[in-house]
Design a protein around this motif. Structure first.
Motif, PDB file in Angstrom:
ATOM      1  N   ALA A 159       0.738  -1.426  -0.341  1.00 44.39           N
ATOM      2  CA  ALA A 159      -0.158   0.005  -0.128  1.00 44.39           C
ATOM      3  C   ALA A 159       0.916   1.576   0.054  1.00 44.39           C
ATOM      4  O   ALA A 159       2.314   1.372   1.127  1.00 44.39           O
ATOM      5  N   VAL A 160       0.467   2.275  -1.566  1.00 46.05           N
ATOM      6  CA  VAL A 160       1.561   3.104  -1.464  1.00 46.05           C
ATOM      7  C   VAL A 160       0.701   4.206  -1.378  1.00 46.05           C
ATOM      8  O   VAL A 160      -0.554   4.105  -1.705  1.00 46.05           O
ATOM      9  N   THR A 161       0.600   5.780  -0.502  1.00 44.39           N
ATOM     10  CA  THR A 161       0.073   6.993  -1.273  1.00 44.39           C
ATOM     11  C   THR A 161       0.506   7.708  -2.258  1.00 44.39           C
ATOM     12  O   THR A 161       1.412   7.302  -3.257  1.00 44.39           O
ATOM     13  N   THR A 162      -0.630   7.769  -3.234  1.00 45.63           N
ATOM     14  CA  THR A 162      -0.139   8.708  -4.306  1.00 45.63           C
ATOM     15  C   THR A 162      -1.244   9.861  -5.083  1.00 45.63           C
ATOM     16  O   THR A 162      -2.143   9.976  -4.646  1.00 45.63           O
ATOM     17  N   ASP A 163      -1.091  10.696  -5.627  1.00 44.09           N
ATOM     18  CA  ASP A 163      -2.319  11.713  -6.338  1.00 44.09           C
ATOM     19  C   ASP A 163      -2.470  11.317  -7.139  1.00 44.09           C
ATOM     20  O   ASP A 163      -2.530  10.801  -8.410  1.00 44.09           O
ATOM     21  N   LYS A 164      -4.630  10.822  -7.161  1.00 43.87           N
ATOM     22  CA  LYS A 164      -5.267  10.624  -8.296  1.00 43.87           C
ATOM     23  C   LYS A 164      -6.043  12.011  -8.411  1.00 43.87           C
ATOM     24  O   LYS A 164      -6.543  12.701  -7.812  1.00 43.87           O
ATOM     25  N   SER A 165      -6.166  12.144  -9.174  1.00 41.17           N
ATOM     26  CA  SER A 165      -6.842  13.871 -10.233  1.00 41.17           C
ATOM     27  C   SER A 165      -8.134  12.847 -11.319  1.00 41.17           C
ATOM     28  O   SER A 165      -7.805  11.863 -11.531  1.00 41.17           O
ATOM     29  N   ILE A 166      -9.122  13.269 -10.515  1.00 39.32           N
ATOM     30  CA  ILE A 166     -10.553  13.153 -10.986  1.00 39.32           C
ATOM     31  C   ILE A 166     -11.426  14.157 -11.179  1.00 39.32           C
ATOM     32  O   ILE A 166     -11.903  15.092 -10.610  1.00 39.32           O
ATOM     33  N   GLU A 167     -11.870  13.981 -12.461  1.00 38.79           N
ATOM     34  CA  GLU A 167     -13.021  15.106 -13.541  1.00 38.79           C
ATOM     35  C   GLU A 167     -13.993  14.283 -12.779  1.00 38.79           C
ATOM     36  O   GLU A 167     -15.386  13.701 -12.663  1.00 38.79           O
ATOM     37  N   VAL A 168     -14.967  15.517 -12.136  1.00 43.88           N
ATOM     38  CA  VAL A 168     -16.143  15.504 -11.756  1.00 43.88           C
ATOM     39  C   VAL A 168     -16.985  16.430 -12.188  1.00 43.88           C
ATOM     40  O   VAL A 168     -17.256  18.279 -12.657  1.00 43.88           O
ATOM     41  N   LYS A 169     -18.334  15.397 -12.650  1.00 45.68           N
ATOM     42  CA  LYS A 169     -19.106  16.385 -13.308  1.00 45.68           C
ATOM     43  C   LYS A 169     -20.162  17.153 -11.704  1.00 45.68           C
ATOM     44  O   LYS A 169     -21.213  16.378 -11.254  1.00 45.68           O
ATOM     45  N   ILE A 170     -20.257  18.195 -12.027  1.00 46.44           N
ATOM     46  CA  ILE A 170     -21.318  19.157 -11.120  1.00 46.44           C
ATOM     47  C   ILE A 170     -22.724  19.480 -11.245  1.00 46.44           C
ATOM     48  O   ILE A 170     -22.507  19.394 -12.342  1.00 46.44           O
ATOM     49  N   PRO A 171     -23.674  18.300 -11.568  1.00 44.33           N
ATOM     50  CA  PRO A 171     -25.213  18.479 -11.800  1.00 44.33           C
ATOM     51  C   PRO A 171     -25.830  20.184 -11.766  1.00 44.33           C
ATOM     52  O   PRO A 171     -25.598  20.311 -10.726  1.00 44.33           O
ATOM     53  N   LYS A 172     -26.731  20.270 -12.968  1.00 44.73           N
ATOM     54  CA  LYS A 172     -27.550  20.647 -12.731  1.00 44.73           C
ATOM     55  C   LYS A 172     -28.939  20.964 -11.398  1.00 44.73           C
ATOM     56  O   LYS A 172     -29.355  19.827 -11.782  1.00 44.73           O
ATOM     57  N   GLY A 173     -28.538  22.243 -10.494  1.00 45.12           N
ATOM     58  CA  GLY A 173     -29.395  21.981  -9.200  1.00 45.12           C
ATOM     59  C   GLY A 173     -29.377  21.320  -7.908  1.00 45.12           C
ATOM     60  O   GLY A 173     -30.316  21.267  -7.462  1.00 45.12           O
ATOM     61  N   VAL A 174     -28.072  20.685  -8.106  1.00 51.20           N
ATOM     62  CA  VAL A 174     -27.793  20.388  -6.897  1.00 51.20           C
ATOM     63  C   VAL A 174     -27.164  21.587  -5.576  1.00 51.20           C
ATOM     64  O   VAL A 174     -26.883  22.299  -5.993  1.00 51.20           O
ATOM     65  N   LEU A 175     -27.642  20.864  -4.972  1.00 54.98           N
ATOM     66  CA  LEU A 175     -27.400  21.730  -2.906  1.00 54.98           C
ATOM     67  C   LEU A 175     -26.312  22.053  -2.736  1.00 54.98           C
ATOM     68  O   LEU A 175     -25.916  20.496  -2.166  1.00 54.98           O
ATOM     69  N   PRO A 176     -26.335  22.840  -1.824  1.00 51.05           N
ATOM     70  CA  PRO A 176     -25.577  23.067  -0.918  1.00 51.05           C
ATOM     71  C   PRO A 176     -25.489  21.842   0.247  1.00 51.05           C
ATOM     72  O   PRO A 176     -26.395  22.132   0.651  1.00 51.05           O
ATOM     73  N   GLY A 177     -23.915  21.088   0.571  1.00 56.28           N
ATOM     74  CA  GLY A 177     -24.397  19.522   1.871  1.00 56.28           C
ATOM     75  C   GLY A 177     -24.799  18.480   0.684  1.00 56.28           C
ATOM     76  O   GLY A 177     -24.587  17.464   1.964  1.00 56.28           O
ATOM     77  N   GLN A 178     -25.560  18.589  -0.162  1.00 56.97           N
ATOM     78  CA  GLN A 178     -25.469  17.139  -0.584  1.00 56.97           C
ATOM     79  C   GLN A 178     -24.053  16.495  -0.988  1.00 56.97           C
ATOM     80  O   GLN A 178     -22.735  17.039  -1.323  1.00 56.97           O
ATOM     81  N   GLN A 179     -24.235  15.454  -1.643  1.00 57.73           N
ATOM     82  CA  GLN A 179     -23.099  14.753  -1.457  1.00 57.73           C
ATOM     83  C   GLN A 179     -23.200  14.134  -3.473  1.00 57.73           C
ATOM     84  O   GLN A 179     -24.161  13.285  -3.442  1.00 57.73           O
ATOM     85  N   LEU A 180     -22.508  13.976  -4.059  1.00 57.61           N
ATOM     86  CA  LEU A 180     -22.557  13.124  -5.507  1.00 57.61           C
ATOM     87  C   LEU A 180     -21.393  12.043  -4.962  1.00 57.61           C
ATOM     88  O   LEU A 180     -20.240  11.890  -4.046  1.00 57.61           O
ATOM     89  N   ARG A 181     -22.180  10.879  -5.490  1.00 55.92           N
ATOM     90  CA  ARG A 181     -21.633   9.403  -5.582  1.00 55.92           C
ATOM     91  C   ARG A 181     -20.471   9.283  -6.464  1.00 55.92           C
ATOM     92  O   ARG A 181     -21.379   9.167  -7.446  1.00 55.92           O
ATOM     93  N   LEU A 182     -18.972   9.262  -6.563  1.00 59.95           N
ATOM     94  CA  LEU A 182     -18.593   8.708  -7.719  1.00 59.95           C
ATOM     95  C   LEU A 182     -18.521   7.016  -7.459  1.00 59.95           C
ATOM     96  O   LEU A 182     -17.555   6.241  -6.565  1.00 59.95           O
ATOM     97  N   SER A 183     -18.705   6.274  -8.107  1.00 58.31           N
ATOM     98  CA  SER A 183     -18.645   5.167  -7.704  1.00 58.31           C
ATOM     99  C   SER A 183     -17.133   4.446  -8.253  1.00 58.31           C
ATOM    100  O   SER A 183     -16.677   4.723  -9.839  1.00 58.31           O
ATOM    101  N   GLY A 184     -16.671   3.198  -7.690  1.00 55.50           N
ATOM    102  CA  GLY A 184     -15.615   3.436  -8.247  1.00 55.50           C
ATOM    103  C   GLY A 184     -14.187   4.058  -7.999  1.00 55.50           C
ATOM    104  O   GLY A 184     -12.726   3.310  -8.314  1.00 55.50           O
ATOM    105  N   GLN A 185     -13.522   5.044  -7.213  1.00 53.12           N
ATOM    106  CA  GLN A 185     -13.168   6.563  -7.230  1.00 53.12           C
ATOM    107  C   GLN A 185     -12.759   5.966  -5.638  1.00 53.12           C
ATOM    108  O   GLN A 185     -12.329   6.771  -5.268  1.00 53.12           O
TER     109      GLN A 185
END
Length: 309
Positions: A159-185
């Motif tokens: 096990a090692v630590t590494t930097d990982k960059s992910i492109e995230v799509k912010i959907p229209k209409g999401v509200l502050p405090g809500q969570q986005l789930r990115l499967s497998g990330q």
């Protein structure tokens, strides 16, 4: 190698429940997130928090950690039992190894009493993090890049630590405090098991013009004294584009103009409230002062009378 007190890293007691550990982790992730934290060591703190939760958030790893680390103190020299490395299939090799890698690279095998090559599989842990966006992103949607330090396994399975960059799509209409789930990330699985998920909590960047309450938005709109007193049609820039509104005659600071359905376009769209703020012109020259003196004579009134002052 030096012992790491993961309970201390998350600020919880050793008897803390799984829910308490998760709550502490999420709170610290938000606090030290690089987009919002001014802490000079936010990156290292985030790495420490993720590493601690990677162990304490997993029941098997936590049990193994508690067994090995009883009586240990942060920074203290620590040596795992002689048979620990063989239980992992040769994972530990002394003080030069990373604490996390040495102890938990294959903890699932040991905690179930299996040796190397036994075919043990386990799903990876979920990761909880935060992302801050502009209000306009909630109106129109956006794509943002998130960079995190996450544990992965190298070619030898450590096990090692590494930097990982992910492109995230912010959907229209999401509200502050809500969570986005990115499967497998999330964290990688063990023995070919599937990766966990990444949960991103939406935070809103500070903007003095706006206040958000659920899906409703309050926007401060400066107006001149004559616009407020006489009424006027004005153009107002809003997160969804410019709008033309009418300022009713006799308006005062604090008056709200409601634009129905112009709030955040959530499943139940909110409203946009334009909060008027009367702004006085400065009396910084003779002509301006003369005009104010004329107003004082011709339009004299006691604005405090209605308050009982």
């Amino acid at each position: 190698m030096e012992y790491k007190d993961y309970y201390q890293s998350l600020g919880v007691e050793k008897a803390a429940s799984a829910d308490d550990i998760k709550k502490a982790y999420r709170k610290l992730v938000r606090k030290y997130h690089p987009d919002v934290s001014k802490h000079k060591d936010s990156d290292s703190k985030t790495k420490e928090i993720n590493e601690a939760y990677g162990v304490l958030g997993d029941a098997e790893k936590r049990t193994a950690y508690d067994e090995l680390g009883s009586g240990g103190r942060a920074g203290q020299r620590f040596q795992p039992p002689p048979d620990w490395a063989s239980s992992f299939g040769g994972g530990a090799n002394g003080a030069d190894s990373d604490f996390f890698s040495d102890l938990f690279a294959n903890v699932g095998q040991r905690s179930r009493g299996r040796g190397p090559g036994a075919g043990y599989q386990a799903r990876g842990e979920d990761i909880h993090a935060a992302i801050t966006v502009d209000l306009v992103d909630l109106y129109h949607g956006a794509t943002r890049t998130v960079t995190m330090r996450v544990p992965q396994r190298d070619a030898s399975g450590r096990a090692v630590t590494t930097d990982k960059s992910i492109e995230v799509k912010i959907p229209k209409g999401v509200l502050p405090g809500q969570q986005l789930r990115l499967s497998g990330q999330g964290h990688p699985g063990i023995g070919g098991g599937g990766s966990g998920d990444l949960f991103l909590e939406i935070g809103l960047k500070s903007d003095q013009r706006y206040r958000v309450d659920g899906s409703h938005v309050y926007e401060t709109v400066p107006v001149t004294p004559w616009e407020a007193a006489l009424g006027a049609g004005i153009a107002v820039p809003t997160p969804s584009g410019d709008v033309e509104v009418t300022v009713p005659a006799g308006s005062q600071t604090g008056r709200k103009l409601r634009l129905k359905g112009r709030g955040i376009p959530a499943r139940l769209p909110g409203d946009l409230y334009l909060v008027l703020e009367v702004v006085l012109p400065p009396a910084d020259n003779e002509k301006a002062r003369a005009l104010y003196e004329t107003m004082a004579r011709e339009l004299a009134f006691n604005p405090r009378a209605r308050t009982g002052a």
